[in-house]
Structures are given as structure tokens and as C-alpha cells.
Scaffold this motif. Sequence first.
Motif, PDB file in Angstrom:
ATOM      1  N   ILE A   9       0.894  -1.169   0.000  1.00 57.95           N
ATOM      2  CA  ILE A   9       0.000   0.000   0.000  1.00 57.95           C
ATOM      3  C   ILE A   9       0.925   1.211   0.000  1.00 57.95           C
ATOM      4  O   ILE A   9       1.425   1.613   1.046  1.00 57.95           O
ATOM      5  CB  ILE A   9      -0.941   0.002   1.231  1.00 57.95           C
ATOM      6  CG1 ILE A   9      -1.651  -1.354   1.381  1.00 57.95           C
ATOM      7  CG2 ILE A   9      -1.935   1.144   1.142  1.00 57.95           C
ATOM      8  CD1 ILE A   9      -2.531  -1.456   2.629  1.00 57.95           C
ATOM      9  N   ASP A  10       1.176   1.775  -1.178  1.00 61.39           N
ATOM     10  CA  ASP A  10       2.213   2.802  -1.307  1.00 61.39           C
ATOM     11  C   ASP A  10       1.932   3.994  -0.391  1.00 61.39           C
ATOM     12  O   ASP A  10       0.842   4.547  -0.391  1.00 61.39           O
ATOM     13  CB  ASP A  10       2.298   3.262  -2.772  1.00 61.39           C
ATOM     14  CG  ASP A  10       3.653   3.849  -3.085  1.00 61.39           C
ATOM     15  OD1 ASP A  10       3.966   4.933  -2.546  1.00 61.39           O
ATOM     16  OD2 ASP A  10       4.410   3.233  -3.855  1.00 61.39           O
ATOM     17  N   GLY A  11       2.939   4.361   0.393  1.00 59.68           N
ATOM     18  CA  GLY A  11       2.811   5.535   1.259  1.00 59.68           C
ATOM     19  C   GLY A  11       1.951   5.326   2.500  1.00 59.68           C
ATOM     20  O   GLY A  11       1.680   6.281   3.230  1.00 59.68           O
ATOM     21  N   MET A  48      11.736   7.763  -0.988  1.00 55.02           N
ATOM     22  CA  MET A  48      10.970   7.949  -2.224  1.00 55.02           C
ATOM     23  C   MET A  48      10.603   6.587  -2.801  1.00 55.02           C
ATOM     24  O   MET A  48      11.373   5.631  -2.691  1.00 55.02           O
ATOM     25  CB  MET A  48      11.827   8.660  -3.253  1.00 55.02           C
ATOM     26  CG  MET A  48      11.671  10.142  -3.263  1.00 55.02           C
ATOM     27  SD  MET A  48      12.902  10.796  -4.378  1.00 55.02           S
ATOM     28  CE  MET A  48      14.364  10.705  -3.403  1.00 55.02           C
ATOM     29  N   THR A  49       9.472   6.552  -3.476  1.00 54.74           N
ATOM     30  CA  THR A  49       8.938   5.322  -4.047  1.00 54.74           C
ATOM     31  C   THR A  49       9.977   4.512  -4.846  1.00 54.74           C
ATOM     32  O   THR A  49      10.071   3.306  -4.674  1.00 54.74           O
ATOM     33  CB  THR A  49       7.726   5.690  -4.933  1.00 54.74           C
ATOM     34  OG1 THR A  49       6.805   6.406  -4.103  1.00 54.74           O
ATOM     35  CG2 THR A  49       7.056   4.482  -5.524  1.00 54.74           C
ATOM     36  N   GLY A  50      10.758   5.187  -5.697  1.00 52.80           N
ATOM     37  CA  GLY A  50      11.734   4.470  -6.537  1.00 52.80           C
ATOM     38  C   GLY A  50      12.775   3.730  -5.717  1.00 52.80           C
ATOM     39  O   GLY A  50      12.860   2.494  -5.748  1.00 52.80           O
ATOM     40  N   SER A 253       4.234  -0.924   3.296  1.00 47.15           N
ATOM     41  CA  SER A 253       4.366   0.250   2.428  1.00 47.15           C
ATOM     42  C   SER A 253       5.835   0.581   2.286  1.00 47.15           C
ATOM     43  O   SER A 253       6.694   0.009   2.957  1.00 47.15           O
ATOM     44  CB  SER A 253       3.594   1.438   2.998  1.00 47.15           C
ATOM     45  OG  SER A 253       4.141   1.860   4.214  1.00 47.15           O
ATOM     46  N   ASP A 254       6.129   1.499   1.388  1.00 48.81           N
ATOM     47  CA  ASP A 254       7.518   1.841   1.087  1.00 48.81           C
ATOM     48  C   ASP A 254       8.023   3.023   1.895  1.00 48.81           C
ATOM     49  O   ASP A 254       9.221   3.224   2.043  1.00 48.81           O
ATOM     50  CB  ASP A 254       7.657   2.128  -0.414  1.00 48.81           C
ATOM     51  CG  ASP A 254       6.630   3.150  -0.895  1.00 48.81           C
ATOM     52  OD1 ASP A 254       5.587   3.334  -0.238  1.00 48.81           O
ATOM     53  OD2 ASP A 254       6.872   3.778  -1.937  1.00 48.81           O
ATOM     54  N   HIS A 255       7.113   3.856   2.384  1.00 47.35           N
ATOM     55  CA  HIS A 255       7.438   5.026   3.204  1.00 47.35           C
ATOM     56  C   HIS A 255       6.128   5.470   3.797  1.00 47.35           C
ATOM     57  O   HIS A 255       5.067   4.981   3.379  1.00 47.35           O
ATOM     58  CB  HIS A 255       8.074   6.144   2.355  1.00 47.35           C
ATOM     59  CG  HIS A 255       7.292   6.447   1.105  1.00 47.35           C
ATOM     60  ND1 HIS A 255       6.091   7.110   1.136  1.00 47.35           N
ATOM     61  CD2 HIS A 255       7.504   6.114  -0.191  1.00 47.35           C
ATOM     62  CE1 HIS A 255       5.618   7.187  -0.099  1.00 47.35           C
ATOM     63  NE2 HIS A 255       6.445   6.566  -0.924  1.00 47.35           N
ATOM     64  N   GLY A 256       6.172   6.403   4.731  1.00 52.54           N
ATOM     65  CA  GLY A 256       4.929   6.912   5.293  1.00 52.54           C
ATOM     66  C   GLY A 256       4.489   8.170   4.564  1.00 52.54           C
ATOM     67  O   GLY A 256       4.995   8.492   3.480  1.00 52.54           O
TER      68      GLY A 256
HETATM   69 ZN   LIG Z   1       5.814   5.505  -2.524  1.00 57.40          ZN
END
Ligand SMILES: [Zn+2]
Length: 535
Positions: A9-11, A48-50, A253-256
Amino acid sequence: MSKVMIIGIDGASFALIKPWSEKGLLPNITRLMRSGTYSNLISTPLPMTGPSWSSFMTGMNPGKHGVYDFIEVTPDYKTIPTSSNNLMAKTVFEIVSDSRRRVVSINVPYTYPPFKVNGYLISGMPIHSKDYDFTYPPDLKNELGDYIILPEAVYEGDNEDDILSELNIMIEKRLDVAKRLIKEDWDLFVVVFFASDVVGHWFWKHMDETHPMRRPGDERYKDAILQIYQKIDSAVGELIKFKDEDTYLIVMSDHGMGPVHRNFYINNWLLEKGYLKLRKRAVTKIKYFLHNRGWTLENVLDIIQKFKMTKYLQQTSEQDRRLLLNIFLSISDIDWSRTKAYSFTNFAPIYINAKGEEYERLRKKIAEEMPEIRDEKGERAIDKICFKEEVFMGDQLDKAPDIIYYLRDMIYHTPRYFEFGSNKLFGTVGCGMSGTHKMEGIFIITGEGVKKDFEIDANIVDVVPTALHLMDVPIPPDVDGRVLKDSFIKDSWPYKKEVKYSKSPSNRRKISKKELSKQERESIKEKLRGLGYHA
Ligand SMILES: [Zn+2]
């Protein structure tokens, strides 16, 4: 030997999930937390997402996998988008495929261009257009119908309904495809929902009563972020129906995500301190004179219809965009031969233009001076300053920015359109962005032997070693992450089983690299700008 299902769930952030969970608003995620172990998942140093999903996929820090940002700076100070071509370490999908186990990967960022796996792979960002080959095997693309990789709508300040409707459709289509591919034979199944990231960036101000960009009395989109989380929560509910007893489930997720209040222009500080030098030509002198008197993008955007201009800046070609920006003090005015330090990419890290002793001396001096930077209230603006080798390590370290720093509570945005977008250090956030990434993402694991309702500490690089351990696939010896054994009770097999590393000393990726075409690079950069990133 178990199977692993990972739902991204990105972010996603527990700062949102926990309170909503207590109110019973996210029943499926809540049930997983109660029946499993969870943690704030610490993201990559530049969250960051990448780079973050790349660190997830490899179990390594960017110093080893080589992706620091959506873009990289070329030796002649231009930017080009990064992609899976830049990944120097093998991804979990390739590692699992090498062990003759089967994978399904849906929309994981930085799997574009797609690569060969033992199973199915649908690429995620930065690609957005189905005009390109974005699946493995290539003909899988033809079976996906009107699947959406990334939303087409760009936030223009008044098109919230369009964005929300597209995000909802995007989740539905992705769930459809996930439900189809989950019926295939797989040992590792990963799907990433991206709508949570987009909605966080554009809709934070509507939810947050203390946000400076909140429109008083406008309650229309107050629950926009919650509604997207609820939509994803029901998608989680649908997908876990396909999980059997042998399957471990990870939600991550990858970051908050959290609020962004003001812009911060580090290049103005570097200029003022004399680290960044301008060209001596007349036109630059005039632009600098005007810049100091308020001829800046920020002020002009305030005067003319801000968002129409924003859209133009996002969607115009690189060349036209540069022509427009060049009416202000801009990158074309920098004298690179005399410039010793500059900032370029997202989260505005500093690059040093010097070698050897001078490099060390400059870096130390800048790091000593940076804590003097005060915000508009006179408080220290920077929480922490790090040299690259303190946060990154590995053979890709030379690509890293030289100084990374963290602005207080990460409530500042480092804007993308323009290197000198304001004549002050701080300014209003243009483009309507009101939320930005934070360091703490989420991690939840459930399955046989997992402790119930238990909280641990985890880092994004720990997920893949843990998944490989559960799948009984040898872990590459050079991963930075660890198997999260504290998630399991002491008499469970995942706890008792010895961690098995592969014998090969290194994990370098050997794939034939098809360079991104010029058109593809342009298209990716436009999309990144539309999403609110520097590109
Ligand atoms: Zn992201």
C-alpha cells in the motif's frame, strides 16, 4: 516450504491506520494486525517510491542496488529518469525464479522495463503508458484490458473529483487483475496499490485541520484519504480469501505520509554562502537583480492563475519548460566551473563539485554551517545532517548525493520546478501539494507461528530476507536486511529454522539492458512532474 503473499500500500502510514483502525474503519487491516506482528517500516534514507521499493525488492540499501531517486544527474548536469535498468542487484523476483519457484508481481514500482521471471510480471511506475511493453511475458499485456498503471489526471487545484474517481477505478482494475493472477500457480505473489500515495500528496490539507493550506469551511474532501484506504482495505479482504494455511501474508508500504507546510530552497542558501556561483554574463546579472527583487516563479505563480501554469509546467516538453523557466534565474545561469556545491534532486540533497582534500574540507564546512539555517519562526530548520557513507554503503556509493539532511519533522517540500523558485529560503508550496513522504512506512505479517498483536522494529530491507526464509529460498549473502525472527514464537519452525544464505559471493544483476528511448524518458519525466516530483 511456504508461500508468501505481499500486498503493498504505497505511502501507507500507521499514523493514519491506527486511529482509523480503533474506530473500526479498516476492518481487514485491523484483523491482520490483531492476528499478526506489525512494525513501523523504516524507509530508505531518501524516502521515495523508486529507491524504497528497490530496497524492498533487493533487501539492500541504495549504495548496493544503485537507485537513489527517480532521476539521476548526468555529468553535464542534466537529469534522466532511472528505471529497473539502474538496479544493480537482483530482485526478489529473479532470486525466487532462479530457485525454480514461481512468482506473480503486479505493479511493483521500478520493475519497468519488465524483466524475465518464472511467472508473471506487470510493471509499476515510473512507466504509466500502456503504449510501452510493460509486462513479462510481453503478451500478458493484451489480456489486461483497461488496466491503469498510474492515474492520468494531474492535480490542477479544482479537479479533485476527477482524481478520486480515477483512483477508485485504478484500485478496482488492479484488484480484478490480481484476482485473476492469484489463481495461477505461485510461490511469491506481490501486488502494490499506488492510489494511497497519490491521495496523500494532494488531499492531506482537506483532512488536517491544522494545515496551512486548508480551505476554511470546505469539508468536501475531508474523508478522501480515508475512503481510498477503505477501498484498499476491502481489496486486502478480497485477496486474503485466496490465501491457504501455508501462505504467509505481508502487508507493507515503502514510506509513510504526512503533512507538508512550506517549500525550502537550499540552492538560495548555497548561492548566498558562495558555494554555488552564477555566470558572469549580462543576462544572468539582470535575472539575479530581478530575482532578488521578487521576480521569481513563486511570486509569478501567485499573481497569474497558479494552477493553469502548474499544469503547463508539468505537461510541456522539457525544451519548452526550460525556455519558460529561463525567464527566471535558473539552472542555465549556474557557472558549473566555479560551483562547489549544488542541490538537484528530490528531497534536495547536496552534491559537492570537488575532489580529494577539497571535497572533504568543503563537505565538513557545509555540514558545520547548515545547522545555522533557521526557519521563518527562527527555529532550527534542520534536524539531522549526514554524509553519504553514513547512510549508504556499497559499490554504488559514488552515485550518491554527498550530503543528506532532514528538515524539521519533514514538513518542508523541496520544490521541483525551479532551482531558485523563490528569492527566500522558505516559500509557499505551489502546485497544491499538501502531503509528503515520511520515514515510517508499515509492515504487518500473519501466518503460522507469527506472534499475535505484537509490535517489532523493522526496516524495508528486512522484508525480502524474511520472505525468502519462509519460502526456503537461500538469501543472497550481501543483503543488508535480516530475517525478522522476532515476529515468530520460539517453538515455531520459522524461528527454529537456521537462516540459509546462498553460496554465491555476490548478487550482481546480469541482464541485457534495453535503454529507455528518448520519447520514453520524456514521457516518464512528464508523468513524474505530474505526480509532484522533481524530474
Ligand atoms: Zn511511494
